[in-house]
Each structure stands twice: as structure tokens, then as C-alpha cells.
Write an enzyme that holds these catalytic residues in place. Sequence first.
Site, PDB file in Angstrom:
ATOM      1  N   CYS A   8      48.097  20.171 -41.927  1.00  0.00           N
ATOM      2  CA  CYS A   8      48.697  18.871 -41.662  1.00  0.00           C
ATOM      3  C   CYS A   8      48.232  18.377 -40.305  1.00  0.00           C
ATOM      4  CB  CYS A   8      50.210  18.997 -41.611  1.00  0.00           C
ATOM      5  SG  CYS A   8      50.889  19.831 -43.031  1.00  0.00           S
ATOM      6  N   ARG A  68      43.183  15.543 -41.937  1.00  0.00           N
ATOM      7  CA  ARG A  68      43.777  16.882 -42.062  1.00  0.00           C
ATOM      8  C   ARG A  68      44.696  16.997 -43.272  1.00  0.00           C
ATOM      9  NH1 ARG A  68      43.461  19.779 -37.263  1.00  0.00           N
ATOM     10  NH2 ARG A  68      45.257  21.019 -37.866  1.00  0.00           N
ATOM     11  N   TRP A 125      49.258  17.892 -46.011  1.00  0.00           N
ATOM     12  CA  TRP A 125      48.473  18.370 -47.147  1.00  0.00           C
ATOM     13  C   TRP A 125      49.254  19.514 -47.774  1.00  0.00           C
ATOM     14  CZ3 TRP A 125      45.330  22.971 -48.029  1.00  0.00           C
ATOM     15  CH2 TRP A 125      44.507  22.870 -49.150  1.00  0.00           C
ATOM     16  N   ASN A 171      53.470  22.175 -39.259  1.00  0.00           N
ATOM     17  CA  ASN A 171      52.229  22.548 -39.940  1.00  0.00           C
ATOM     18  C   ASN A 171      52.275  24.056 -40.085  1.00  0.00           C
ATOM     19  OD1 ASN A 171      49.577  22.844 -40.807  1.00  0.00           O
ATOM     20  ND2 ASN A 171      48.723  22.725 -38.738  1.00  0.00           N
ATOM     21  N   GLY A 172      52.113  24.566 -41.302  1.00  0.00           N
ATOM     22  CA  GLY A 172      52.116  26.019 -41.479  1.00  0.00           C
ATOM     23  C   GLY A 172      52.990  26.439 -42.636  1.00  0.00           C
ATOM     24  N   GLU A 211      24.509  23.602 -50.392  1.00  0.00           N
ATOM     25  CA  GLU A 211      25.179  22.573 -49.602  1.00  0.00           C
ATOM     26  C   GLU A 211      25.110  21.211 -50.310  1.00  0.00           C
ATOM     27  OE1 GLU A 211      27.191  22.522 -47.237  1.00  0.00           O
ATOM     28  OE2 GLU A 211      27.046  20.528 -46.362  1.00  0.00           O
ATOM     29  N   LYS A 222      28.413  19.112 -51.522  1.00  0.00           N
ATOM     30  CA  LYS A 222      28.680  17.708 -51.158  1.00  0.00           C
ATOM     31  C   LYS A 222      29.044  16.912 -52.409  1.00  0.00           C
ATOM     32  CE  LYS A 222      29.033  17.755 -47.563  1.00  0.00           C
ATOM     33  NZ  LYS A 222      28.973  18.970 -46.983  1.00  0.00           N
ATOM     34  N   GLU A 263      32.510  18.027 -53.863  1.00  0.00           N
ATOM     35  CA  GLU A 263      33.697  17.583 -53.139  1.00  0.00           C
ATOM     36  C   GLU A 263      33.881  16.074 -53.186  1.00  0.00           C
ATOM     37  OE1 GLU A 263      33.824  19.558 -49.225  1.00  0.00           O
ATOM     38  OE2 GLU A 263      31.833  18.877 -48.745  1.00  0.00           O
ATOM     39  N   HIS A 281      17.625  33.234 -65.286  1.00  0.00           N
ATOM     40  CA  HIS A 281      18.521  34.343 -65.618  1.00  0.00           C
ATOM     41  C   HIS A 281      19.914  33.861 -66.016  1.00  0.00           C
ATOM     42  CE1 HIS A 281      15.414  37.027 -64.323  1.00  0.00           C
ATOM     43  NE2 HIS A 281      15.352  36.432 -63.140  1.00  0.00           N
ATOM     44  N   LYS A 339      40.177  18.610 -44.180  1.00  0.00           N
ATOM     45  CA  LYS A 339      38.978  18.900 -43.401  1.00  0.00           C
ATOM     46  C   LYS A 339      38.955  20.303 -42.844  1.00  0.00           C
ATOM     47  CE  LYS A 339      35.547  17.127 -40.477  1.00  0.00           C
ATOM     48  NZ  LYS A 339      34.539  17.500 -41.488  1.00  0.00           N
TER      49      LYS A 339
HETATM   50  C1  G6P Z   1      37.099  22.901 -45.413  1.00  0.00           C
HETATM   51  C2  G6P Z   1      36.263  21.648 -45.539  1.00  0.00           C
HETATM   52  C3  G6P Z   1      34.772  22.007 -45.575  1.00  0.00           C
HETATM   53  C4  G6P Z   1      34.416  22.841 -44.355  1.00  0.00           C
HETATM   54  C5  G6P Z   1      35.259  24.110 -44.305  1.00  0.00           C
HETATM   55  C6  G6P Z   1      35.038  24.904 -43.032  1.00  0.00           C
HETATM   56  O1  G6P Z   1      37.104  23.601 -46.600  1.00  0.00           O
HETATM   57  O2  G6P Z   1      36.612  20.927 -46.690  1.00  0.00           O
HETATM   58  O3  G6P Z   1      34.013  20.810 -45.559  1.00  0.00           O
HETATM   59  O4  G6P Z   1      33.057  23.162 -44.399  1.00  0.00           O
HETATM   60  O5  G6P Z   1      36.643  23.755 -44.357  1.00  0.00           O
HETATM   61  O6  G6P Z   1      35.502  24.160 -41.940  1.00  0.00           O
HETATM   62  P1  G6P Z   1      35.149  24.517 -40.439  1.00  0.00           P
HETATM   63  O7  G6P Z   1      35.955  23.561 -39.607  1.00  0.00           O
HETATM   64  O8  G6P Z   1      35.554  25.943 -40.234  1.00  0.00           O
HETATM   65  O9  G6P Z   1      33.683  24.342 -40.274  1.00  0.00           O
END
Ligand code: G6P
Length: 621
Positions: free
Chosen positions: A11, A36, A87, A113-114, A494, A498, A501, A517, A616
Site C-alpha cells: 500500500c 503501490r 493493494w 501497510n502489511g 523480459e 512486459k 503484465e 523441446h 509496483k
Molecule cells: C513487482 C513489479 C515488477 C518488478 C518486481 C521487482 O512484481 O510488478 O515490475 O520487477 O516487483 O521490483 P523491484 O522494486 O524489487 O525491482
Amino acid sequence: MSASAYALRMCGIVGYVGERSALDVVVEGLKRLEYRGYDSAGVAIRDDAGELTVIRKAGKLANLQAALAEASEADLTGTLGIGHTRWATHGAPTDRNAHPHTDCQGAVAVVHNGTLENFEVLRDGLEHRGHTLLSETDTEAVAHLIEEQYDGDLAAAVRTVCAGLEGSYVLVVTHRDHPDLVIGARRNLPLVVGLGEGENFLASDVTAFIAHTRTARAIDQDQFVELRREGVRVTDAQGTEVDGEVFHVDWDTAAAEKAGYEYFMLKEIDEQPEALRETALGRVDVHGRLMLDELAMSDEDVQGLSQVIVVGCGSAYHSGLVAKYAIERWARLPVQVEMASEFRYRDPVLDRHTLVVAISQSGETADTLEAVRHARRQRASVLAITNTVGSSIARESDATFYTRGGPEVAVASTKAVMTQLVAVYLVGLYLAQVRGYRDGDEIRSHFADLAHTPDLVAAVLGRMDPVRKLAREIASCERVLFLGRHVGYPMAMEGALKLKELAYVSAEGFPAGEIKHGPIALIEKGTPVVVIAPRHALTPKLVTNVQEVRARGARTIVIATDGDDSMVPHADELIRIPDTKSLLSPLLTLVPMQILAAEFAMARGLDVDQPRNLAKSVTVE
Ligand code: G6P
């Protein structure tokens, strides 16, 4: 559904006391923290009549703002307030479960938060003692516990309550009897103080208050903050005042604004050349030797290293995979890369000759933080690569390499990944330099190539219109595959992440040689397959793989180097990038995949800054 199923995982929190309209400051802070979590939001404002007004709404912050616009202005006029953006992990977040939560009297308001692990016991006890809890959250119990402990000293009541909490939390608390006091408490999750003049701020991260002050102080584990207009007192669990490090945040406020872009992500993609330049800046001394003072290891210790282990989550893990190629090639040190969430559970072999590199944009990801703690307990040296000054991972590591990407707001990481790549290249070159595996000329030449990549990235950005068009064309596809070899393989993962997500389609990245395979069974007529094929000794093998998928009906979208025509006969679509050393090619190949994913999602009418179900940074395991 059990009440704990609504426990909060991630959060954004804001607290303010000063001279301005607390509502304005808090809502503006929440806007910046909305990345967040955006399941619900709420504020509590202490109005001038000494009452706490709490307004909470399910859904994005815009819903809360609409509710605030309809509320009585007098109720919301005050100079002390707290706010929250949430969240949740399970269940539909509701108005009732949104924060802040209050006690039986409406005298205490709490945001959290937590996750409180002993919440059921606490709630049972409270109900037994006659309290009525209205929500399904663990947080509400805290408000009632404070009500029980409060005898005029709010800070003492919060400390006493926290002593009985199990789990992780950041709590920010206000009480209607206190016109000049907001309390903060932290365990395992981030909390930062913004130090202003005649006003002070509390927040989950500095972006919430950088428009007002750049002077900040991070709060450590199990510390408590008493925030007043004229000062901030930080104490330990016994109430004894403790010192802490005050730091300056040099992020530009504009960097946390959209500046005319439809989405933060689009702006952050465009900021990449600058972010790369900043991260590589000032790393070479007058003799052309690479300087990495941040590593904080003697040459002797670097020479004595026997292995490197890189940990990270999500996109940061993909940057870590590239680190393996760079460090093994240049410094001839064995490198393992592991998802932080798995790392410590397999009892990895670590000792003082191990360098653990923890990569995290936010510096707060719980899995990565726990990996850091585990590594340090085993006497390994830990180097953090993070974008966030004063973050938990930075503070708990032996050394920190700060990427200088500026704030990244969009949930899908772009410029942060790019700057992490620069960081791992620099670490690889530095280890090579100290260990004597590469001579000075070679290191200088690699560094010069790296220093040139921001211009190349800018050039790629200038060529992206056909990629946007292509993304719109394929936006109805439900499956997209990404193939690469060597460093193209982590980039395939990666690129797929992208798209997953942002567009919620099934996207997978594979090493191209592996596709026969199993994954090749996924190919149907017209399945888009993105092939990452910068010039490399392995390109002829990739050509074979592309033929394999094309023969099964794939629509091949090939990212290839200018002047290399080996892929031309096999590409349905060709995306060109400038030439660079193949090890550095991820910095270029990533760009079209970012644009492809963003445009694909926008064509589907999706919000690319705030994809569903994500946040995030994830601050619980
Ligand atoms: C979340 C985000 C990802 C990010 C990951 C690691 O899952 O959705 O986009 O890569 O956390 O985040 P960090 O802040 O540790 O790089």
C-alpha cells in the site's frame, strides 16, 4: 472468506502536519503513491473543530476524489491528515475495508501497510472485551487496541500496541485530541520522513513529498516517529530518542509528473537515454580506470571472490540474468542467478568469498530483502543495485550501487531495468579490472561502447512508429512468443513479462534452441513470434529456429541489427536496431519490446500504468 484474506500486502501511506490544507497534500501524495496499490483509497483529516473526518472509497484514487468533492468542505478543512492507497491480495476490496480505520469512538484513525499474523487472536480479544469491528481487515484491530491503551499519550499507546503485534507493518496514526501529532511505526516495511519548515511528512516513499521537501530521513526497523509541525522525534520501542541519517533527494519533481504523456510508462521509456547517461556518469578516473567505490570491497577481497550470486524479482531478475553473461565473460567468475523468492529456501552455499548482488528498483521488495538478510547471515558480501536512496535493501546491504534512473511510477519497469543493466555491466567490468582478467585497453573500449549506448537507445526510440503500427495490428492475438539466444534469452523473458503484465495475454520467453523441446507446440497459424536477433555468432542458429517456427505458421517479428540481412528472408516483420557489441545489445533490443507491449495494451483500451492485480513493489513475501 476469512477476514485475514483481506490482509494488506502492499500500500501507499501518507501523513502530514503543517500549515497547508492537509487534504491537498495527502491526496497529492497518494496520487504519487498510487502505483503501490489502487484497489481502494481513503483519508482522515482532523478538521478545525477537532473532529476526525474519514472518507474511503473502493477503486482507484479517482473514486475517492469524486467522494471528496461531494463531502462538506468544513469537514475537510484542516492542517493534519493521513491517507492510504491499498493493494489487497484476495477478495473484492470494498469501501468498508478501505483505510483509514477507526476505533469505537471515532477518535483514532489508522492506516496500515502489511499483514498482522496474530490478527485473529487480537480481534477475538477485542470482541470479547466489547469492541465492535466493522471491517474484515486486520488494521481495524489496531485502532481499537490503541483506544484501549490511550491515556493521553498517543505515542506511548502506539508503542504498547506494537509490542503485541506479530507480522509486518507500517502504521500511521492520528487522534482527534492531538492537533499537532501524527505517529508512525515501522516493522519490515518502508517508512520515510520528509522534513519541511513548519511542516513535516510521513510516507511510504519520498515521491509522495518531493514537491514540498527534498530532505528526508528513513525510519529503521522497530522505530517510532512523532511528527509535529516544528519537529520530528524518532524513538526506539522503549521511547528513547534515536539518531538517524538525514539524506537529500535529488530527484526532479517533474520526473514524477506525466508531463503531457498519456501514461507514465511512455514518458519513462523516453527518459531512458538520459537515465542511462546518468547511471554511467563519473565512473572513470583521469587514467581511464573504472571506479566503483560503491562496491566498498578491497582489491584483495575482490580477488579472493569465488562466486557471484545475483538475486532479484520480476524484471530485476531478468537484469540479473544478463549480469551472468557479463560477469562470467569479462571477470571469469562463476555466477548464479536466482529468483529472490526461492533463494534462501534451498540453503544456498555461501561464504565470505561470495558476492551476492541484490537487484531491486524499489529497494523494498520483501523477497529480495530477505535474500539480502540471509546472505549476510552467511557472511557473504552483499552489493545492492537499487534506484531508491535510503531504501531498506540499500540500508541492509554492505554496499549500494545506486542506479540514477529517477522515479519510476508505471508498474511495468522500463528505465529502471535499463539502468540496472548498465549497473551490472559496470560491476562486471570492474570485477574484471580488479581481478586482472582484462587489460585496461579492453575495459576502456567496453566502457566507451557502454557510454555510447544512450545515443543508440535514442536512435531506436526515433524509429518506433512501425512497431506501434504492428502492435495495433496484432493486438487481438491472445498468445505471443518471444525467442532469443545468449543475452537475447533474458530479454525474451523480459519482453514477454512486459506484454503479460500490460495486455493480459499469454506471453512466454524461451531460449530459441529450446523451442523444439515443447514450446513449438504452441505455434498456430498467425501466432506472433518476436525473435531477438542482434548480430551475434549465434545468429545462424537463430535463423534455423526462426525457420522452424515459421514453417508451423508463426508470424515472425525479428529484431535485427542494421546491415545484417541474414534474417531478412525469414522475417514477416523486421525491426532494425543500430549495431553494438552483442553483450550490450539488451539495451537496444528491449526498447521495441517495451513499445510493442505498451501499444498492444493501449490498443486493447487498458491502463498501462496500473495493470490489474499488480503493484509496483511487493513488500511481503
Ligand atoms: C513487482 C513489479 C515488477 C518488478 C518486481 C521487482 O512484481 O510488478 O515490475 O520487477 O516487483 O521490483 P523491484 O522494486 O524489487 O525491482
